[in-house]
Motif scaffolding. Structure first.
Motif, PDB file in Angstrom:
ATOM      1  N   LYS A 150      -3.417   7.725  11.205  1.00 51.03           N
ATOM      2  CA  LYS A 150      -3.108   8.983  11.916  1.00 51.03           C
ATOM      3  C   LYS A 150      -3.545  10.194  11.083  1.00 51.03           C
ATOM      4  O   LYS A 150      -4.177  11.118  11.589  1.00 51.03           O
ATOM      5  N   ILE A 151      -3.210  10.163   9.781  1.00 43.86           N
ATOM      6  CA  ILE A 151      -3.567  11.308   8.931  1.00 43.86           C
ATOM      7  C   ILE A 151      -5.085  11.497   8.907  1.00 43.86           C
ATOM      8  O   ILE A 151      -5.598  12.607   9.043  1.00 43.86           O
ATOM      9  N   TYR A 152      -5.802  10.420   8.768  1.00 42.92           N
ATOM     10  CA  TYR A 152      -7.269  10.517   8.715  1.00 42.92           C
ATOM     11  C   TYR A 152      -7.829  11.038  10.041  1.00 42.92           C
ATOM     12  O   TYR A 152      -8.578  12.009  10.080  1.00 42.92           O
ATOM     13  N   THR A 153      -7.488  10.354  11.104  1.00 40.63           N
ATOM     14  CA  THR A 153      -8.185  10.636  12.363  1.00 40.63           C
ATOM     15  C   THR A 153      -7.766  11.960  12.984  1.00 40.63           C
ATOM     16  O   THR A 153      -8.520  12.536  13.761  1.00 40.63           O
ATOM     17  N   ASP A 154      -6.591  12.477  12.617  1.00 38.32           N
ATOM     18  CA  ASP A 154      -6.199  13.798  13.117  1.00 38.32           C
ATOM     19  C   ASP A 154      -7.131  14.888  12.595  1.00 38.32           C
ATOM     20  O   ASP A 154      -7.221  15.976  13.164  1.00 38.32           O
ATOM     21  N   LYS A 155      -7.811  14.600  11.506  1.00 37.35           N
ATOM     22  CA  LYS A 155      -8.689  15.600  10.902  1.00 37.35           C
ATOM     23  C   LYS A 155     -10.137  15.481  11.370  1.00 37.35           C
ATOM     24  O   LYS A 155     -10.967  16.316  11.019  1.00 37.35           O
ATOM     25  N   PRO A 194       0.847  -1.201   0.000  1.00 38.03           N
ATOM     26  CA  PRO A 194       0.000   0.000   0.000  1.00 38.03           C
ATOM     27  C   PRO A 194       0.881   1.249   0.000  1.00 38.03           C
ATOM     28  O   PRO A 194       2.036   1.209   0.454  1.00 38.03           O
ATOM     29  N   LYS A 195       0.328   2.337  -0.490  1.00 38.78           N
ATOM     30  CA  LYS A 195       1.149   3.539  -0.671  1.00 38.78           C
ATOM     31  C   LYS A 195       1.577   4.163   0.650  1.00 38.78           C
ATOM     32  O   LYS A 195       2.550   4.904   0.713  1.00 38.78           O
ATOM     33  N   THR A 196       0.815   3.893   1.680  1.00 41.35           N
ATOM     34  CA  THR A 196       1.223   4.342   3.016  1.00 41.35           C
ATOM     35  C   THR A 196       0.951   3.207   3.990  1.00 41.35           C
ATOM     36  O   THR A 196       0.085   2.365   3.742  1.00 41.35           O
ATOM     37  N   THR A 197       1.645   3.206   5.092  1.00 46.36           N
ATOM     38  CA  THR A 197       1.404   2.154   6.072  1.00 46.36           C
ATOM     39  C   THR A 197       0.054   2.411   6.746  1.00 46.36           C
ATOM     40  O   THR A 197      -0.455   3.545   6.751  1.00 46.36           O
ATOM     41  N   ALA A 198      -0.495   1.363   7.321  1.00 48.21           N
ATOM     42  CA  ALA A 198      -1.787   1.505   7.992  1.00 48.21           C
ATOM     43  C   ALA A 198      -1.685   2.532   9.118  1.00 48.21           C
ATOM     44  O   ALA A 198      -2.576   3.368   9.301  1.00 48.21           O
ATOM     45  N   ASP A 226      -1.889  -2.717  10.870  1.00 44.37           N
ATOM     46  CA  ASP A 226      -1.621  -3.275   9.542  1.00 44.37           C
ATOM     47  C   ASP A 226      -2.943  -3.294   8.781  1.00 44.37           C
ATOM     48  O   ASP A 226      -3.993  -2.949   9.329  1.00 44.37           O
ATOM     49  N   TYR A 227      -2.863  -3.708   7.511  1.00 38.62           N
ATOM     50  CA  TYR A 227      -4.101  -3.954   6.755  1.00 38.62           C
ATOM     51  C   TYR A 227      -4.407  -5.444   6.857  1.00 38.62           C
ATOM     52  O   TYR A 227      -3.530  -6.275   6.627  1.00 38.62           O
TER      53      TYR A 227
END
Ligand code: SF4
Length: 723
Positions: free
Chosen positions: A518-523, A509-513, A663-664
């Protein structure tokens, strides 16, 4: 020039930024045309919020059926419609009591792109409210302030397909000149335009009250789910045409342009390297990278390359007004233009790509919902293969499955559902039943209970086909069953696609889980900083964290997507490979654009809170319709069966935490535990401030949200929650 400046100053004084200040109200019974001042509903901002509030006020008896003339259908714009907001200026929100869901048609919504809402704004309207039923087929002709209800007979519109209907109206309103010619519609003191009217129409399916009927605008913009095409048909309404020569006052054109350039510079794909992203739904995705494809791959090894390369023939991007993305295509062949996603997948077993595209065009011309039509034909195929359906079998069917995959087959099928006959022009009980929709047809055949138990009929929520599976994409499934329809909101769907595609082609995947979560939930204000909201593991799937995820999703979409009308195909911008630190623009971008247009000082969180209020108003309407906690259940198979697969080959990856590590994971093997889902409902209702035993909202919650009048109506019907 002087006059324009004067108008501009006046607009600023009156706070007109982004608004036309009036809503068109049309009662087809008696053909009455009046206006509603937008200011009466401005606190809801636009789109869905305004539509729900108007519906609540105008429909006194919320228990009516969708086909009742008293049903009110709203078509609403947002302050951003017709401006330069990227992927946020071209959508129209449609609401009313639908006829597709089961066992009853819930108050529901749909949404379409193109140029209808911009044109409505240029004509001087923030929305349209349709009530009553005309005594004969009519269409509505809007030319700036000049609005007429016209009989269909003079243009012979009733009976035409959606494309022919639009062409006749274009010619009638704009004359037979060529594109680029100036048109001078009435009103707006002699304003001119080179545009053609934006027309929203029903096809034969809507006229014949098929519950799968939708509204179509231009070639392929469809207000697909909910059966609004049939609701229009029941009102004898064939089309609405609008042409305008006005404009929209933007608070700060400079700030708007700067915001757009900021978005492009920092978050958009690189045209010289369009392959960087390739994940859908975000700004990293190049235009026209997802044209119609050849259907799902039949086998992993044979079609891996084809599946992801998606060979692109001569084509150019096509976009809704204001959108830089151009996510749809116009093809050299002229087939399948402007269609997108599931509309392009309909008839997956077509013998050729050309047949598949022609089948997509049939849906748009006859005005039928792609999702339900896709699953309907697959269900019939399965019943045929099981020896249950076909000549001499339990269910007699006029379709010849030995010719399945041909154009003739699909044309007959589409016509059958659109005309309620055998698809060849003869009266037929099977076709009449199919037009009632797949769930009601299965019930009539006595198969509903069994096929929902096994999953042969994949209708997890409210009789509406699966889109992404509730057993894995929890926010999608839970949001749908706690709402009114398959939500069709892709906000967290990229989590699945990135990991599943990577596994399929053998990459990472292009980014780790962990990074992604973190990026999603910080927003995700006001719940930001809780990564467990995106822990899709078995242990966490009924938790308070998931209740927060589902809540946030309901609130974000109700306001930012369905009221401010940011497009689902590009927003939210959570994780963005083109952005510094891969951190997308969501949270900062939405209010930046919104405030540039409206001149408000509105925050991202303000939008989430207003979304909560709108969601609670919708929920209150469902309660008045008869919703109770006890009826909120998935179809039986969701509680007992594992998942088969996505498109035949992809695994159901989502992020999860195991032994302290992210992880995914592939969650295909699981099903939802019914008792634990009941516990989840309690957690969810608690978070909303609703009574947990009934799901009824409490007065405390409603008054806190400024919905005291809603509490009064619920109380009047004995449906106010305690607490
Ligand atoms: S992303 Fe696609 S559907 Fe959305 S506004 Fe842009 S062109 Fe229209």
């Amino acid at each position: 020039m002087k006059r324009r400046l004067k108008i501009s100053a006046q607009m600023k004084e009156e706070g007109m930024n982004g608004y036309a200040e009036k809503i068109l109200r049309i009662n087809l019974t008696g053909r009455k045309i009046t206006t509603i001042p937008t200011r009466d509903y401005k606190k809801w901002v636009g789109g869905h919020g305004m539509g729900s509030a108007i519906f609540f006020d105008l429909v006194k008896d919320k228990t009516i059926d969708g086909f009742d003339p008293a049903n009110v259908v709203t078509l609403m714009t947002s302050p951003l419609s017709g401006t330069l907001v990227p992927a946020g200026a071209g959508r129209t929100e449609v609401q009313g009591i639908g006829v597709q869901s089961y066992p009853i048609g819930w108050f529901t919504r749909s949404n379409f792109g193109g140029r209808f809402s911009p044109m409505l704004k240029y004509a001087g309207w923030d929305g349209i409210v349709i009530e009553g039923k005309a005594d004969k087929p009519v269409w509505i002709d809007i030319r700036n302030d000049n609005v007429k209800i016209r009989d269909c007979s003079s243009l012979s519109l009733w009976g035409t397909d959606t494309w022919e209907c639009q062409k006749r109206i274009w010619k009638y309103v704009a004359g037979s000149g060529t594109y680029g010619d100036w048109i001078q519609p009435e009103g707006q003191e002699g304003g001119k335009t080179t545009q053609r009217p934006a027309v929203l129409a029903i096809g034969p399916a809507g006229e014949n009250l098929s519950r799968m009927a939708c509204l179509i605008h231009d070639a392929g913009n469809g207000s697909g789910q909910s059966g609004f095409g049939a609701v229009w048909g029941s009102k004898n309404l064939k089309a609405i045409s609008v042409i305008g020569t006005g404009s929209i006052h933007v608070h700060s054109p400079k700030a708007l342009l700067e915001a757009r350039l900021w978005q492009k510079k920092n978050f958009a794909f690189d045209l010289d390297d369009p392959e960087t992203g390739r994940a859908p739904c975000v700004f990293e995705h190049a235009p026209v990278q997802s044209p119609m494809w050849k259907g799902p791959p039949k086998s992993k090894s044979a079609q891996k390359g084809e599946y992801f390369a998606r060979p692109i023939e001569g084509q150019r991007p096509q976009a809704c007004v204001g959108c830089h993305a151009g996510c749809r295509a116009r093809f050299e062949s002229g087939l399948g233009n402007e269609a997108h996603c599931l509309a392009t997948l309909f008839y997956v077993d077509a013998k050729s790509l050309e047949i598949q595209r022609k089948a997509t065009d049939l849906l748009n011309k006859y005005g039928l919902n792609a999702v339900e039509m896709t699953y309907s034909v697959l269900y019939l195929r399965d019943l045929y293969e099981l020896g249950i359906l076909g000549p001499g079998n339990t269910i007699d069917c006029p379709l010849d499955f030995t010719d399945y995959g041909s154009f003739e087959f699909v044309e007959q099928f589409v016509k059958m559902v659109a005309y309620r006959n055998d698809g060849l022009g003869k009266k037929n009980e099977f076709g009449d039943g199919m037009a009632e929709g797949i769930v009601r047809t299965a019930k009539k055949w006595g198969r509903l209970k069994e096929d929902l138990r096994t999953g042969l009929l994949p209708l997890p929520h409210w009789g509406i086909p699966v889109h992404y599976d509730p057993r894995v994409e929890l926010e999608w499934g839970y949001g749908s069953i706690l709402g009114d329809r398959d939500i069709n909101e892709h906000d967290f769907n990229t989590l699945f696609w990135d990991a599943a595609q990577a596994e399929f082609i053998g990459t990472e995947p292009k980014t780790t889980a962990e990074e992604t979560v973190k990026i999603y939930t910080d927003k995700m204000v006001p719940f930001e900083g809780d990564p467990l909201m995106l822990d899709y593991s078995d242990e966490n799937m009924y938790s308070e964290h998931i209740a927060k995820l589902v809540s946030w999703h309901r609130w974000y979409t109700r306001f930012w997507k369905q009221s401010a009308l940011f497009c689902d195909w590009r927003w939210p911008d959570f994780l963005n490979l083109c952005a510094p630190g891969k951190i997308g623009s969501t949270g900062e971008a939405e209010p930046k654009f919104f405030n540039a247009v409206t001149g408000k000082d509105f925050t991202f969180r303000d939008g989430i809170e207003l979304g909560r209020k709108i969601w609670t108003l919708d929920h209150s309407i469902w309660i008045l319709q008869g919703r109770h906690r006890d009826v909120v259940h998935f179809a039986d198979y969701v509680y007992s069966e594992p998942i088969v697969s996505v498109y035949g080959v992809l695994k159901h990856f989502m992020p999860g935490k195991k032994d302290g590590k992210w992880d995914y994971f592939d969650y295909s093997a699981r099903h939802i535990d019914k008792n634990k889902f009941e516990e989840f409902k309690t957690r969810f209702y608690t978070l909303q401030g609703w009574e947990t035993t009934t799901g009824y909202p409490t007065r405390t919650t409603l008054e806190w949200l400024g919905l005291g009048y809603v509490a009064d109506e619920l109380e009047q019907y004995g449906k106010l929650g305690k607490g």
